[in-house]
Design a protein around this motif. Sequence first.
Motif, PDB file in Angstrom:
ATOM      1  N   GLY A 290       0.812  -1.214   0.000  1.00 20.50           N
ATOM      2  CA  GLY A 290       0.000   0.000   0.000  1.00 20.50           C
ATOM      3  C   GLY A 290       0.847   1.266   0.000  1.00 20.50           C
ATOM      4  O   GLY A 290       2.085   1.229  -0.017  1.00 20.50           O
ATOM      5  N   ALA A 291       0.158   2.400   0.012  1.00 20.40           N
ATOM      6  CA  ALA A 291       0.842   3.692   0.026  1.00 20.40           C
ATOM      7  C   ALA A 291       1.648   3.853   1.314  1.00 20.40           C
ATOM      8  O   ALA A 291       1.321   3.279   2.359  1.00 20.40           O
ATOM      9  CB  ALA A 291      -0.187   4.824  -0.092  1.00 20.40           C
ATOM     10  N   LEU A 292       2.729   4.626   1.238  1.00 18.31           N
ATOM     11  CA  LEU A 292       3.577   4.871   2.405  1.00 18.31           C
ATOM     12  C   LEU A 292       2.872   5.851   3.342  1.00 18.31           C
ATOM     13  O   LEU A 292       2.560   6.974   2.939  1.00 18.31           O
ATOM     14  CB  LEU A 292       4.925   5.459   1.975  1.00 18.31           C
ATOM     15  N   ASP A 293       2.604   5.426   4.579  1.00 20.43           N
ATOM     16  CA  ASP A 293       2.013   6.374   5.525  1.00 20.43           C
ATOM     17  C   ASP A 293       3.108   7.287   6.074  1.00 20.43           C
ATOM     18  O   ASP A 293       4.305   7.078   5.827  1.00 20.43           O
ATOM     19  CB  ASP A 293       1.265   5.649   6.645  1.00 20.43           C
ATOM     20  N   GLU A 294       2.710   8.293   6.826  1.00 19.66           N
ATOM     21  CA  GLU A 294       3.674   9.296   7.275  1.00 19.66           C
ATOM     22  C   GLU A 294       4.752   8.700   8.171  1.00 19.66           C
ATOM     23  O   GLU A 294       5.928   9.067   8.074  1.00 19.66           O
ATOM     24  CB  GLU A 294       2.941  10.425   8.007  1.00 19.66           C
ATOM     25  N   ASN A 295       4.368   7.768   9.060  1.00 15.76           N
ATOM     26  CA  ASN A 295       5.364   7.149   9.942  1.00 15.76           C
ATOM     27  C   ASN A 295       6.406   6.372   9.148  1.00 15.76           C
ATOM     28  O   ASN A 295       7.602   6.421   9.457  1.00 15.76           O
ATOM     29  CB  ASN A 295       4.675   6.217  10.939  1.00 15.76           C
ATOM     30  N   LEU A 296       5.948   5.649   8.124  1.00 13.83           N
ATOM     31  CA  LEU A 296       6.886   4.880   7.310  1.00 13.83           C
ATOM     32  C   LEU A 296       7.793   5.817   6.519  1.00 13.83           C
ATOM     33  O   LEU A 296       9.001   5.554   6.382  1.00 13.83           O
ATOM     34  CB  LEU A 296       6.111   3.953   6.365  1.00 13.83           C
ATOM     35  N   ARG A 297       7.243   6.894   6.003  1.00 16.61           N
ATOM     36  CA  ARG A 297       8.076   7.863   5.279  1.00 16.61           C
ATOM     37  C   ARG A 297       9.144   8.449   6.204  1.00 16.61           C
ATOM     38  O   ARG A 297      10.302   8.639   5.796  1.00 16.61           O
ATOM     39  CB  ARG A 297       7.212   8.972   4.680  1.00 16.61           C
ATOM     40  N   PHE A 298       8.789   8.713   7.449  1.00 17.65           N
ATOM     41  CA  PHE A 298       9.757   9.239   8.417  1.00 17.65           C
ATOM     42  C   PHE A 298      10.848   8.211   8.685  1.00 17.65           C
ATOM     43  O   PHE A 298      12.042   8.551   8.743  1.00 17.65           O
ATOM     44  CB  PHE A 298       9.046   9.620   9.719  1.00 17.65           C
ATOM     45  N   ASP A 299      10.476   6.939   8.841  1.00 13.64           N
ATOM     46  CA  ASP A 299      11.474   5.885   9.084  1.00 13.64           C
ATOM     47  C   ASP A 299      12.416   5.727   7.893  1.00 13.64           C
ATOM     48  O   ASP A 299      13.613   5.473   8.065  1.00 13.64           O
ATOM     49  CB  ASP A 299      10.772   4.551   9.373  1.00 13.64           C
ATOM     50  N   ILE A 300      11.875   5.848   6.675  1.00 15.71           N
ATOM     51  CA  ILE A 300      12.726   5.776   5.478  1.00 15.71           C
ATOM     52  C   ILE A 300      13.748   6.918   5.480  1.00 15.71           C
ATOM     53  O   ILE A 300      14.931   6.718   5.179  1.00 15.71           O
ATOM     54  CB  ILE A 300      11.859   5.820   4.205  1.00 15.71           C
ATOM     55  N   ALA A 326       8.547  14.301   5.586  1.00 16.08           N
ATOM     56  CA  ALA A 326       7.695  13.109   5.651  1.00 16.08           C
ATOM     57  C   ALA A 326       6.226  13.467   5.500  1.00 16.08           C
ATOM     58  O   ALA A 326       5.449  12.714   4.904  1.00 16.08           O
ATOM     59  CB  ALA A 326       7.923  12.384   6.965  1.00 16.08           C
ATOM     60  N   LYS A 327       5.835  14.615   5.999  1.00 12.59           N
ATOM     61  CA  LYS A 327       4.430  15.018   5.949  1.00 12.59           C
ATOM     62  C   LYS A 327       4.032  15.522   4.574  1.00 12.59           C
ATOM     63  O   LYS A 327       2.884  15.322   4.132  1.00 12.59           O
ATOM     64  CB  LYS A 327       4.170  16.097   6.990  1.00 12.59           C
ATOM     65  N   ASN A 328       4.966  16.141   3.867  1.00 13.12           N
ATOM     66  CA  ASN A 328       4.591  16.846   2.635  1.00 13.12           C
ATOM     67  C   ASN A 328       4.977  16.137   1.345  1.00 13.12           C
ATOM     68  O   ASN A 328       4.387  16.425   0.294  1.00 13.12           O
ATOM     69  CB  ASN A 328       5.222  18.249   2.645  1.00 13.12           C
ATOM     70  N   VAL A 329       5.957  15.230   1.396  1.00 12.14           N
ATOM     71  CA  VAL A 329       6.317  14.464   0.195  1.00 12.14           C
ATOM     72  C   VAL A 329       5.622  13.116   0.316  1.00 12.14           C
ATOM     73  O   VAL A 329       6.119  12.199   0.964  1.00 12.14           O
ATOM     74  CB  VAL A 329       7.841  14.296   0.071  1.00 12.14           C
ATOM     75  N   THR A 330       4.485  12.988  -0.312  1.00  9.47           N
ATOM     76  CA  THR A 330       3.582  11.871  -0.027  1.00  9.47           C
ATOM     77  C   THR A 330       3.429  10.872  -1.161  1.00  9.47           C
ATOM     78  O   THR A 330       2.763   9.851  -0.989  1.00  9.47           O
ATOM     79  CB  THR A 330       2.182  12.424   0.325  1.00  9.47           C
ATOM     80  N   GLN A 331       4.016  11.142  -2.325  1.00  6.59           N
ATOM     81  CA  GLN A 331       3.701  10.313  -3.488  1.00  6.59           C
ATOM     82  C   GLN A 331       4.283   8.912  -3.393  1.00  6.59           C
ATOM     83  O   GLN A 331       3.569   7.931  -3.451  1.00  6.59           O
ATOM     84  CB  GLN A 331       4.198  11.003  -4.770  1.00  6.59           C
ATOM     85  N   ASN A 332       5.603   8.806  -3.259  1.00 11.12           N
ATOM     86  CA  ASN A 332       6.239   7.495  -3.226  1.00 11.12           C
ATOM     87  C   ASN A 332       7.668   7.623  -2.721  1.00 11.12           C
ATOM     88  O   ASN A 332       8.160   8.720  -2.438  1.00 11.12           O
ATOM     89  CB  ASN A 332       6.228   6.843  -4.620  1.00 11.12           C
ATOM     90  N   ARG A 334      10.469   7.184  -4.287  1.00 12.68           N
ATOM     91  CA  ARG A 334      11.420   7.866  -5.177  1.00 12.68           C
ATOM     92  C   ARG A 334      11.398   9.373  -4.969  1.00 12.68           C
ATOM     93  O   ARG A 334      12.419  10.040  -5.058  1.00 12.68           O
ATOM     94  CB  ARG A 334      11.114   7.505  -6.627  1.00 12.68           C
ATOM     95  N   ASP A 335      10.207   9.903  -4.724  1.00 13.88           N
ATOM     96  CA  ASP A 335      10.132  11.332  -4.401  1.00 13.88           C
ATOM     97  C   ASP A 335      10.861  11.629  -3.099  1.00 13.88           C
ATOM     98  O   ASP A 335      11.513  12.667  -2.950  1.00 13.88           O
ATOM     99  CB  ASP A 335       8.671  11.777  -4.299  1.00 13.88           C
ATOM    100  N   LEU A 336      10.765  10.694  -2.130  1.00 15.10           N
ATOM    101  CA  LEU A 336      11.502  10.874  -0.873  1.00 15.10           C
ATOM    102  C   LEU A 336      13.001  10.889  -1.133  1.00 15.10           C
ATOM    103  O   LEU A 336      13.740  11.692  -0.559  1.00 15.10           O
ATOM    104  CB  LEU A 336      11.160   9.751   0.110  1.00 15.10           C
ATOM    105  N   ASP A 337      13.463   9.958  -1.998  1.00 19.33           N
ATOM    106  CA  ASP A 337      14.882   9.943  -2.365  1.00 19.33           C
ATOM    107  C   ASP A 337      15.300  11.293  -2.935  1.00 19.33           C
ATOM    108  O   ASP A 337      16.336  11.860  -2.554  1.00 19.33           O
ATOM    109  CB  ASP A 337      15.146   8.860  -3.422  1.00 19.33           C
ATOM    110  N   GLY A 338      14.487  11.793  -3.863  1.00 16.73           N
ATOM    111  CA  GLY A 338      14.813  13.062  -4.492  1.00 16.73           C
ATOM    112  C   GLY A 338      14.852  14.206  -3.500  1.00 16.73           C
ATOM    113  O   GLY A 338      15.755  15.051  -3.534  1.00 16.73           O
ATOM    114  N   ALA A 339      13.873  14.241  -2.581  1.00 18.13           N
ATOM    115  CA  ALA A 339      13.826  15.307  -1.582  1.00 18.13           C
ATOM    116  C   ALA A 339      15.062  15.264  -0.688  1.00 18.13           C
ATOM    117  O   ALA A 339      15.699  16.290  -0.421  1.00 18.13           O
ATOM    118  CB  ALA A 339      12.553  15.176  -0.755  1.00 18.13           C
ATOM    119  N   PHE A 340      15.423  14.073  -0.225  1.00 20.24           N
ATOM    120  CA  PHE A 340      16.566  13.960   0.679  1.00 20.24           C
ATOM    121  C   PHE A 340      17.859  14.311  -0.033  1.00 20.24           C
ATOM    122  O   PHE A 340      18.732  14.994   0.522  1.00 20.24           O
ATOM    123  CB  PHE A 340      16.633  12.542   1.254  1.00 20.24           C
ATOM    124  N   ASN A 341      18.000  13.881  -1.274  1.00 17.46           N
ATOM    125  CA  ASN A 341      19.221  14.201  -2.021  1.00 17.46           C
ATOM    126  C   ASN A 341      19.368  15.703  -2.231  1.00 17.46           C
ATOM    127  O   ASN A 341      20.485  16.231  -2.253  1.00 17.46           O
ATOM    128  CB  ASN A 341      19.208  13.483  -3.369  1.00 17.46           C
TER     129      ASN A 341
END
Length: 468
Positions: A290-300, A326-332, A334-341
């Motif tokens: 399923g979609a990444l919830d906010e807690n999972l995005r934070f852990d990533i 984690a709260k605002n980059v919600t798509q997937n 890969r977007d998290l990777d891009g934001a962190f980089n």
Amino acid sequence: MRAGAIWERVGRRLRAELGEDVFSSWFKSIEIDLAETDAVRLSVPTRFLKSWIDHHYKDRIIARWSEEAGQPVAIDIMVRTAAGARAVSRPRPVEEAARPAAPVPAPQRHDGTHLSAVQNTLGGSPLDPRLTFETFVQGRSNTLARAAALQVAQSRPTDAVLFNPLYIHAGVGLGKTHLLQAVAGTAQAGGRRVLYLTAEKFTFGFVAALKNQTAIAFKEALRNIDLLIIDDLQFLQGKQTQAEFCHTLNALIDAGRQIVVAGDRPPSDLENLDERVRSRLAGGLTVEIGALDENLRFDILKQKLAHARAQHPGFDVPPTVMSYVAKNVTQNGRDLDGAFNRLIATNRLTNQPVTIEMAERSIRDLVRIAEPKRVKIEDIQKIVAQHYNVSRSDILSSRRTATVVRPRQIAMYLAKTMTLRSLPEIGRRFGGRDHTTVLHAVRKIEGLVGQDPALSEEVEALKRRLND
């Protein structure tokens, strides 16, 4: 004796020993490129044939040629290319006299080099060593998928197959490829013969085998592995390729070999896929990530920060910034990777400290505050009907069997909560029903969703599909 005459005699002996089918599959396309008294170079049309013959039949060819020539002979097998590119060094002489024929060697289950050769022989897609179970961040949306994948990866060749095939589906960037590569790496390290392919690679390999008249050899090689992993099944194209994939599924499953497949939709939604393939896939275990919830995005993001600190000592991201991303980059993912980089790049290139303000500027285009997708009632009816294996006409009909009433009520509930249509309008779109019928359905499903976690998850999954 001329080399051509020797090869003709060797061929007759190989045909008698191995059978017509095996000889036609592996030896028919071999040609003599170079022949000297104690050294011979043979060529084949594909890398696939070269690798397979090297691992399974080369010793037998050397033994038979040496016996026919009356002296030890060294043999190299090359891939045919342009004449100029084919020039290679002279084969090394063998160190001992002709050996008696040995049985065709079985694949070595604990030889890592050989296992890699299986992957290379069939044009397997490359494995990324970073994609392991240890680096896969677990959350509520992917727990079941990870557990099933780990079970498959850690099984021994002698263990009973619990679910076959295992089918994992998820949207873009949610981790299905990570899981598949983790399965491949773990199973290969455990001594199993593993082949990891994208659907595009499978198609390319099969078409190339047809073109080079090595289709029988291609099929035989596929059926000799322990674990077949296919990624991005939605891209499998062509009726003939799909038919061959279906035959491969059947052969491996019937032989007790494991298959793992991933796609972006459930098997029933892959409308371009042959019905027999969809049916075979649906007969195993189908698991959604399923979609990444906010807690999972934070852990990533926490995991990414730990890796970044190892490479960039002194780099840090305050918890408040991590929470903002984690709260605002919600798509997937890969977007998290891009934001962190971007945070790392901005910090290292400009020496700016990582703050909320800097993060807002850096990832502005990844924070998607778009209008929600406009969902149509027809789409709701179609997707609900597919999910519950009924027809859209059943939902619109007056039938009151349990298998139809519940999907109809869920469709009405989704129409009320996901569109701006009024109750009377929804009633008209559902076969001319009264608005009180729609209201009853909406209240019924609202109550059940609050009491039944399984139904709640089903409804959420339907909402995600409608919003995709």
